[in-house]
Design a protein around this motif. Structure first.
Motif, PDB file in Angstrom:
ATOM      1  N   GLN A   9       0.807  -1.217   0.000  1.00 40.08           N
ATOM      2  CA  GLN A   9       0.000   0.000   0.000  1.00 40.08           C
ATOM      3  C   GLN A   9       0.847   1.276   0.000  1.00 40.08           C
ATOM      4  N   LEU A  10       2.126   1.149   0.363  1.00 44.71           N
ATOM      5  CA  LEU A  10       2.988   2.328   0.388  1.00 44.71           C
ATOM      6  C   LEU A  10       3.676   2.581  -0.954  1.00 44.71           C
ATOM      7  N   ARG A  11       3.819   1.546  -1.765  1.00 43.97           N
ATOM      8  CA  ARG A  11       4.396   1.641  -3.106  1.00 43.97           C
ATOM      9  C   ARG A  11       5.772   2.344  -3.084  1.00 43.97           C
ATOM     10  N   MET A  12       6.603   1.936  -2.111  1.00 41.01           N
ATOM     11  CA  MET A  12       7.946   2.499  -1.985  1.00 41.01           C
ATOM     12  C   MET A  12       8.866   1.861  -3.019  1.00 41.01           C
ATOM     13  N   ARG A  13       9.876   2.638  -3.455  1.00 40.75           N
ATOM     14  CA  ARG A  13      10.830   2.143  -4.435  1.00 40.75           C
ATOM     15  C   ARG A  13      12.242   2.270  -3.869  1.00 40.75           C
ATOM     16  N   LEU A  14      13.046   1.224  -4.003  1.00 41.36           N
ATOM     17  CA  LEU A  14      14.419   1.238  -3.501  1.00 41.36           C
ATOM     18  C   LEU A  14      15.335   1.885  -4.549  1.00 41.36           C
ATOM     19  N   ALA A  45      17.196   6.747  13.498  1.00 44.10           N
ATOM     20  CA  ALA A  45      15.936   7.281  12.975  1.00 44.10           C
ATOM     21  C   ALA A  45      15.846   7.083  11.462  1.00 44.10           C
ATOM     22  N   LEU A  46      14.627   6.929  10.974  1.00 43.63           N
ATOM     23  CA  LEU A  46      14.344   6.952   9.541  1.00 43.63           C
ATOM     24  C   LEU A  46      13.857   8.359   9.213  1.00 43.63           C
ATOM     25  N   VAL A  47      14.539   9.047   8.295  1.00 41.91           N
ATOM     26  CA  VAL A  47      14.264  10.452   8.005  1.00 41.91           C
ATOM     27  C   VAL A  47      13.466  10.561   6.708  1.00 41.91           C
ATOM     28  N   CYS A  48      12.281  11.155   6.810  1.00 38.10           N
ATOM     29  CA  CYS A  48      11.469  11.456   5.629  1.00 38.10           C
ATOM     30  C   CYS A  48      11.669  12.931   5.273  1.00 38.10           C
ATOM     31  N   THR A  49      12.020  13.203   4.031  1.00 37.97           N
ATOM     32  CA  THR A  49      12.286  14.586   3.628  1.00 37.97           C
ATOM     33  C   THR A  49      11.709  14.851   2.249  1.00 37.97           C
ATOM     34  N   ALA A  77      12.829   9.798   0.472  1.00 36.52           N
ATOM     35  CA  ALA A  77      12.738  11.066  -0.255  1.00 36.52           C
ATOM     36  C   ALA A  77      11.388  11.170  -0.960  1.00 36.52           C
ATOM     37  N   GLY A  78      10.707  12.300  -0.750  1.00 37.77           N
ATOM     38  CA  GLY A  78       9.450  12.551  -1.437  1.00 37.77           C
ATOM     39  C   GLY A  78       9.694  13.147  -2.820  1.00 37.77           C
ATOM     40  N   SER A 102      12.314   5.998  -2.260  1.00 36.59           N
ATOM     41  CA  SER A 102      11.513   7.117  -2.780  1.00 36.59           C
ATOM     42  C   SER A 102      10.039   6.825  -2.534  1.00 36.59           C
ATOM     43  N   ALA A 103       9.318   7.874  -2.110  1.00 36.13           N
ATOM     44  CA  ALA A 103       7.886   7.752  -1.853  1.00 36.13           C
ATOM     45  C   ALA A 103       7.127   8.420  -2.982  1.00 36.13           C
ATOM     46  N   PRO A 104       6.097   7.781  -3.514  1.00 37.04           N
ATOM     47  CA  PRO A 104       5.312   8.411  -4.583  1.00 37.04           C
ATOM     48  C   PRO A 104       4.581   9.648  -4.067  1.00 37.04           C
ATOM     49  N   GLN A 105       4.220  10.534  -5.010  1.00 32.97           N
ATOM     50  CA  GLN A 105       3.567  11.784  -4.624  1.00 32.97           C
ATOM     51  C   GLN A 105       2.239  11.543  -3.917  1.00 32.97           C
TER      52      GLN A 105
END
Length: 493
Positions: A9-14, A45-49, A77-78, A102-105
Motif C-alpha cells: 500500500q505504500l508503493r515504496m521504491r528502492l 531514525a528513519l528520516v522522511c524529507t 525522499a518525497g 523514494s515515496a510516490p507523490q
C-alpha cells in the motif's frame, strides 16, 4: 526498512541500499526539511524529507553527510517538489552509505509514519505474548524440578546466544561453553564496579545482576551477543535464576547453623591432605568488622573452596578446613577471592593458609594459619594472603607479624647498622657473607675478595656491638634471622 518495501500500500521504491542496510532496525521516524536537520534527528531514525532544502546539487552531499554523521538508519525522499529524486541525492546516499527509498507523490509521510507505528505496536504485543509464554514455561520447568543448567541451555538454544550464570568470585554455576580466566576477570570487574547494571564488558558481554542484594553474594547472568531484543528474556531468566540462588543460600545458611551449633568442626580423615584457612577482615584502622561482613566473606569462601567447613572462633576469626594441598588452596584463594577487592571498600581481608603436617593436630594447623593471617596485615593490597611455613626456624619466624620482626632486627643489629652508616665499614655485609659460608673465615674472605684478617676483625666488631657470640648456636640464629629480616625490608647488607 525492508518492512516499508514489503508494504504494497505504500508503493515504496528502492533507489540505494544492500540487504544489510535494509535490515537495520528503525528506532523512530521523523520528517524534516530544516536546513540543518541535526537537532531534529537521532541515531537509528528513519528520516522522511521532501527535499525542500535542496537548491542546487552541492546541497545534497552536505545534507546527507549531516544525516549520516547523526547515525540515521536511512532516508525516504518525497517526489512532490521535484517530481523525482535528483541523481545528486542518490549519489550522496551512496557516498555516505545510507539506504535511500523514494515515496510516490500520492503517499504522504503521515501514512508512512502510521504504518510503522502500527508495525511497532504489533511487534510490542508479540513480545508481550511471547514473554508471558516464556515466563509460564520457565515457572513450569522450575516446578517440575528442572535444573538451572537445563534452563540456561534451553534459553540459549532458543535465542541462538551464549549464556552463563556466574558468581562474584568467578564460579560458573551454569553455562553454554567454558570461559577463560581473563574473560571471567572482565565479567566480575564489570559486575562489581559498574555504576549500574546491566552493563557491557570489554569484549561485548552483557552482565545482569541476579536479585537485588549485595554484589559480592549475587549471581550474574552473562549474555553474548548484547542485542537489545534479549533484554526481556534475559530479565525473565534472571528472575528465575534468583530462585535457584536463594535455594543455594538457604542450604548454605542451614549448614552454617548446624556447624556453629556443634562443639567442633568435623575431623578430617587422618590420611587425607587437609588445609586450614583463617580469615580476618578489618577496617583500615585495624578494627574487626561486624557479622554482615563476615557472612559475605564466609559465603565467598564456600564459593571458592568446594567442600570447605567453616566456623567463627572465639577470637572472631573465620576458620575453614578443606581437603586439598596448600598450593592448590592458596592459588584458588589468590585468584578468586582477589576478584572481590573492588567491592570490599575500605576494609582489608587477611588470609592465612596452612597444610596439616604428618602427625600434627588440626588445632596446630589452624594456629599456624592464624599466625600467617595476622602477619599478612603488613602486606600490600585489599586482599592479603600468606602461606604458613613453620617447618623451619626461618619459616616459624616469618609467621610473626612484620612489625615485630622489624623491632627484633633493629634491637639485635641496630648498633651494627648505625656503625656502618657512620664509618662505611661494611660490617653488616660481612656478617651476611660469613653466615652464608657457614662460619668459614676463609670462604668468606675469598667471596668478598678481602684478607682473612679483615673478616676476623669485622666479625669481632659485630660481636662487640651486638653482645652476641657467633660461636654459640642461639646467638648465631639470632643474628641470622635479624640479617634476613633487614634484607627483606630493604636495608642494604
Amino acid at each position: 526498512m525492508r518492512d516499508l518495501l514489503d508494504a504494497p500500500q505504500l508503493r515504496m521504491r528502492l533507489l540505494h541500499g544492500d540487504a544489510a542496510a535494509l535490515n537495520r532496525p528503525v528506532a523512530r521516524i521523523c520528517a524534516t526539511d530544516m536546513p540543518d536537520p541535526r537537532p531534529f534527528v537521532t541515531s537509528g531514525a528513519l528520516v522522511c524529507t521532501g527535499l525542500v532544502w535542496r537548491h542546487d546539487p552541492a546541497d545534497s552531499n552536505r545534507y546527507i553527510g549531516m544525516l549520516a554523521a547523526a547515525g540515521v538508519a536511512g532516508v525516504v525522499a518525497g517526489q512532490a517538489l521535484h517530481g523525482h529524486v535528483p541523481d545528486d541525492v542518490l549519489t550522496a546516499c551512496e557516498r555516505h552509505g545510507l539506504p535511500l527509498l523514494s515515496a510516490p507523490q500520492s503517499v504522504p509521510f503521515s501514512r508512512i509514519i502510521e504504518h510503522l507505528a502500527e508495525q511497532a505496536a504489533e511487534l510490542r504485543w508479540q513480545h508481550i505474548q511471547s514473554g508471558a509464554d516464556r515466563q509460564r514455561r520457565l515457572l513450569a520447568a522450575v516446578a517440575a524440578g528442572a535444573s538451572i543448567t537445563d534452563l540456561i541451555a534451553d534459553i540459549a538454544a532458543e535465542q541462538d546466544i551464549s549464556l552463563w550464570l556466574v558468581t562474584a568470585t568467578g564460579r560458573i554455576v551454569a553455562g553454554t561453553t567454558s570461559l577463560s580466566e581473563e574473560e571471567l576477570d572482565r565479567i566480575i570487574s564489570t559486575a562489581l564496579t559498574a555504576p549500574r547494571l546491566p552493563a557491557v564488558t570489554i569484549g561485548a558481554m552483557r552482565v545482569l545482576q541476579v536479585g537485588a542484594g549485595d554484589r559480592i553474594t549475587s549471581w550474574y547472568l552473562v549474555i553474548r551477543p548484547t542485542t537489545a531484543e534479549l533484554d526481556t528474556s534475559a530479565t525473565d531468566l534472571a528472575a528465575i535464576a534468583e530462585l535457584y540462588r536463594q535455594r543455594a543460600t538457604d542450604r548454605l545458611h542451614l549448614d552454617w547453623e548446624l556447624t556453629d551449633r556443634s562443639s567442633s568442626s568435623p575431623a578430617p580423615h587422618p590420611e587425607e591432605p587437609t588445609v586450614a584457612v583463617v580469615a580476618e577482615i578489618r577496617s583500615n584502622k585495624g578494627a574487626l568488622l561486624d557479622e554482615f561482613e563476615w557472612e559475605v566473606v564466609r559465603a565467598a569462601l564456600h564459593d571458592v573452596l568446594e567442600g570447605v567447613t567453616t566456623s567463627v572462633d572465639r577470637e572472631g576469626r573465620l576458620v575453614g578446613v578443606v581437603a586439598g594441598t596448600q598450593a592448590e588452596v592458596a592459588g584458588e584463594l589468590r585468584r578468586r577471592i582477589g576478584r572481590l577487592a573492588p567491592a570490599l571498600g575500605g576494609v582489608r581481608l587477611m588470609l592465612g593458609v596452612s597444610a596439616r603436617q604428618r602427625g600434627e593436630s588440626m588445632s596446630g594447623t589452624v594456629a599456624a594459619a592464624a599466625a600467617a593471617a595476622a602477619a599478612a596485615w603488613d602486606d600490600e593490597g585489599v586482599v592479603r594472603l600468606r602461606v604458613a611455613d613453620i617447618d623451619s626456624a626461618v619459616g616459624l619466624f616469618t609467621a610473626v607479624p612484620g612489625g615485630l620482626q622489624r623491632r627484633f632486627a633493629e634491637r639485635v643489629l641496630g648498633p651494627v647498622v648505625e656503625y656502618d652508616r657512620r664509618t662505611g665499614a661494611g660490617l653488616l655485609e660481612t656478617l651476611e657473607v660469613f653466615l652464608g659460608c657457614e662460619g668459614s673465615w676463609r670462604q668468606a674472605a675469598e667471596r668478598m675478595h678481602v684478607h682473612l684478617n679483615t673478616v676476623r676483625y669485622r666479625i669481632g666488631r659485630v660481636e662487640e656491638l651486638t653482645g652476641r657470640d657467633l660461636g654459640r648456636l642461639d646467638d648465631r640464629l639470632d643474628l641470622y634471622l635479624a640479617v634476613r629480616t633487614l634484607a627483606g625490608h630493604g636495608v642494604s647488607v
